[in-house]
Design a protein around this motif. Structure first.
Motif, PDB file in Angstrom:
ATOM      1  N   LEU A  14       1.233  -0.741  -0.247  1.00 14.23           N
ATOM      2  CA  LEU A  14      -0.191   0.002  -0.135  1.00 14.23           C
ATOM      3  C   LEU A  14       0.923   0.971   0.070  1.00 14.23           C
ATOM      4  O   LEU A  14       1.422   2.089  -0.789  1.00 14.23           O
ATOM      5  N   HIS A  15       2.030   0.899   1.053  1.00 12.43           N
ATOM      6  CA  HIS A  15       2.926   2.295   0.777  1.00 12.43           C
ATOM      7  C   HIS A  15       3.226   2.293  -0.518  1.00 12.43           C
ATOM      8  O   HIS A  15       3.500   3.557  -0.654  1.00 12.43           O
ATOM      9  N   ARG A  16       4.246   1.812  -1.150  1.00 11.23           N
ATOM     10  CA  ARG A  16       4.026   1.221  -2.080  1.00 11.23           C
ATOM     11  C   ARG A  16       3.590   2.392  -3.261  1.00 11.23           C
ATOM     12  O   ARG A  16       4.120   3.295  -4.020  1.00 11.23           O
ATOM     13  N   MET A  28       1.825   4.316  -2.667  1.00 10.04           N
ATOM     14  CA  MET A  28       1.202   5.669  -2.146  1.00 10.04           C
ATOM     15  C   MET A  28       2.277   6.626  -2.794  1.00 10.04           C
ATOM     16  O   MET A  28       2.197   7.357  -4.011  1.00 10.04           O
ATOM     17  N   HIS A  29       3.323   6.213  -2.682  1.00  9.80           N
ATOM     18  CA  HIS A  29       4.771   6.722  -3.275  1.00  9.80           C
ATOM     19  C   HIS A  29       4.722   6.448  -4.965  1.00  9.80           C
ATOM     20  O   HIS A  29       4.741   7.398  -5.349  1.00  9.80           O
ATOM     21  N   GLU A  30       3.862   5.267  -5.652  1.00 12.33           N
ATOM     22  CA  GLU A  30       4.035   4.912  -7.121  1.00 12.33           C
ATOM     23  C   GLU A  30       2.873   5.975  -8.113  1.00 12.33           C
ATOM     24  O   GLU A  30       2.758   5.466  -9.408  1.00 12.33           O
ATOM     25  N   PHE A  50      -1.918  12.558  -1.185  1.00 18.98           N
ATOM     26  CA  PHE A  50      -2.407  11.978  -0.210  1.00 18.98           C
ATOM     27  C   PHE A  50      -0.639  12.281   0.413  1.00 18.98           C
ATOM     28  O   PHE A  50      -1.049  12.445   1.496  1.00 18.98           O
ATOM     29  N   HIS A  51      -0.662  10.842   0.296  1.00 15.70           N
ATOM     30  CA  HIS A  51       0.769  10.724   0.952  1.00 15.70           C
ATOM     31  C   HIS A  51       2.496  11.835   0.872  1.00 15.70           C
ATOM     32  O   HIS A  51       2.763  11.721   2.273  1.00 15.70           O
ATOM     33  N   ALA A  52       2.234  12.556   0.007  1.00 16.57           N
ATOM     34  CA  ALA A  52       3.011  13.791  -0.059  1.00 16.57           C
ATOM     35  C   ALA A  52       2.598  14.255   0.945  1.00 16.57           C
ATOM     36  O   ALA A  52       3.635  15.779   1.544  1.00 16.57           O
ATOM     37  N   HIS A  71       2.459  13.760   4.340  1.00 19.36           N
ATOM     38  CA  HIS A  71       2.846  13.094   5.577  1.00 19.36           C
ATOM     39  C   HIS A  71       4.437  13.347   5.115  1.00 19.36           C
ATOM     40  O   HIS A  71       5.605  13.090   5.895  1.00 19.36           O
ATOM     41  N   HIS A  72       4.977  13.874   3.911  1.00 17.99           N
ATOM     42  CA  HIS A  72       6.464  13.719   3.588  1.00 17.99           C
ATOM     43  C   HIS A  72       6.856  14.682   3.132  1.00 17.99           C
ATOM     44  O   HIS A  72       7.853  15.496   3.638  1.00 17.99           O
ATOM     45  N   SER A  73       5.507  15.963   4.005  1.00 22.50           N
ATOM     46  CA  SER A  73       6.209  17.641   3.266  1.00 22.50           C
ATOM     47  C   SER A  73       6.917  17.486   4.904  1.00 22.50           C
ATOM     48  O   SER A  73       7.092  18.858   4.653  1.00 22.50           O
ATOM     49  N   TRP A 129      15.770   7.445   6.764  1.00 25.99           N
ATOM     50  CA  TRP A 129      15.967   7.742   5.020  1.00 25.99           C
ATOM     51  C   TRP A 129      14.763   7.467   3.755  1.00 25.99           C
ATOM     52  O   TRP A 129      14.722   8.062   3.408  1.00 25.99           O
ATOM     53  N   HIS A 130      13.763   6.821   4.020  1.00 26.26           N
ATOM     54  CA  HIS A 130      12.265   7.421   3.868  1.00 26.26           C
ATOM     55  C   HIS A 130      11.917   8.640   3.433  1.00 26.26           C
ATOM     56  O   HIS A 130      11.627   8.725   2.481  1.00 26.26           O
ATOM     57  N   HIS A 131      11.906   9.336   4.203  1.00 24.72           N
ATOM     58  CA  HIS A 131      11.848  10.809   4.518  1.00 24.72           C
ATOM     59  C   HIS A 131      12.780  11.776   4.287  1.00 24.72           C
ATOM     60  O   HIS A 131      12.734  13.447   3.736  1.00 24.72           O
TER      61      HIS A 131
HETATM   62 ZN   LIG Z   1       6.026   6.800   1.857  1.00 20.96          ZN
END
Ligand SMILES: [Zn+2]
Length: 383
Positions: free
Chosen positions: A219-221, A223-225, A232-234, A236-238, A313-315
């Protein structure tokens, strides 16, 4: 209002000697006490039904806990206001006094009428208190980035996320767990369930970690791809600052999606409630830990369990680290699916690359939809 709040209280140094630290302790603790006193006064609408038996059983513990909190926050408030002449200390003292007035009216062991809707104010107060109590000193003593302030940029926004996800616990479970529960009752019995339930709880706990993490990895992958999901996931990464509170920054749609997808295998395989409860408590705490601003590296363990180093590292906004380390708990999934990224040094810069994501909670909520609304309105605009 919130812009002013952010301008005033974000990126604020709590330097010693000016009464700021005591004002911070007083204000945060007194506000928690105020919410806590309201929970005692209106338990049927402000507390979580699942936790009420615990309150009834341990009434004195929670009541004296509230009184102790009020005394401590009033003490720090008075010190900050009188000795250091800090006006925020005075506000903390005032909040503590209001909490004391409300706390005087507490109802002992109330018989609660059942109401259809409630707010998880108690859940918010207790979790925030425990997490702040554990993580603020932990990050203070073992900071990965010692320059980072407790009241860093973005904390007001992240606190709103924390509040919404905790206070709105009923709504979130209504929208995720309930549909699955309803759907499951209409499915033929799963022949695997008796075998799963016959196992010891600790084994079910480990299986939960393995099974749910596999689902969450994909699911996480996705959300990135998948661009639509990434918007939506961006959010969290902001965040450009990693700490325990940054873990809360999740768009409502992402929270609903993750809970729905993660809950599916739990219900389908029929794990025992005790194993599920232990798993949920553990994984929620772990999710906060891997975001925290700590420098622990766990030399061997880091290949078995996701650590702060792995998730930082993910962030990271460094190019080679982008779209890597998707696993929430088991890094082995990233090794198997070739998305792992670990270095001999720690990640240092975070945030999204190529997107300007707004700072406010409301603007972050609408941001993922903007592109589609614009596209929808374009034919009318062009006319
Ligand atoms: Zn992520």
């Amino acid at each position: 209002m919130t812009d002013q709040l952010r301008a005033k209280f974000e990126n604020l140094e709590l330097n010693a000697g000016l009464g700021k630290i005591s004002a911070f302790i007083s204000m945060s603790l007194s506000l928690l006490c105020l919410f806590g006193a309201l929970c005692f006064l209106f338990p049927s609408v402000l507390t979580t039904p699942e936790l009420r038996p615990l309150y009834a059983k341990q009434y004195n513990l929670f009541y004296y806990g509230l009184i102790t909190g009020i005394i401590i926050s009033a003490g720090f408030g008075a010190f900050s206001a009188i000795v250091r002449q800090n006006r925020y200390g005075f506000y903390g003292l005032c909040f503590a006094l209001v909490a004391a007035v409300l706390g005087c009216g507490v109802i002992e062991a109330p018989v609660l009428p059942s109401v259809p809707f409630y707010a998880g104010i108690d859940y918010f107060v207790l979790t925030l208190f425990i997490l702040a109590f554990v993580f603020i000193p932990l990050e203070g003593f073992f900071a990965k980035n010692p320059e980072q302030k407790i009241l860093r940029v973005g904390w007001v926004t992240d606190m709103k996320y924390f509040m919404v996800s905790h206070v709105g616990i009923q709504l979130f479970s209504f929208l995720t767990v309930m549909p699955i529960q309803y759907w499951i009752t209409h499915l033929p019995d799963n022949p695997i369930v008796p075998y799963v339930q016959a196992q010891p709880i600790w084994l079910q706990f480990i299986e939960l970690l393995i099974v749910v993490d596999f689902t969450v990895y994909w699911l996480h992958r996705a959300m990135h791809e998948v661009n639509f999901l990434w918007r939506f996931h961006a959010i969290h990464h902001s965040t450009e600052y990693m700490d325990w509170l940054a873990s809360s920054r999740l768009h409502v749609i992402e929270v609903l999606m993750t809970r729905f997808i993660a809950t599916l295998p739990i219900f389908l395989l029929g794990f025992h409630t005790s194993a599920v409860f232990a798993y949920l408590v553990f994984i929620s705490f772990h999710a906060i830990f891997i975001h925290s601003n700590v420098r622990f590296r766990f030399p061997y363990l880091r290949w078995i369990i996701a650590t702060p180093e792995f998730h930082h590292w993910h962030h990271s906004s460094e190019k080679p680290a982008i779209d890597k380390n998707y696993a929430a708990f088991i890094p082995l999934y990233d090794v198997i699916f070739k998305t792992v990224y670990m270095q001999s040094h720690l990640a240092s810069v975070y945030g999204t690359v190529g997107y300007k994501i707004p700072n406010s909670f409301v603007k972050q909520f609408t941001w993922p939809f903007k592109k589609y609304v614009k596209r929808f309105l374009k034919p009318w605009r062009d006319q």
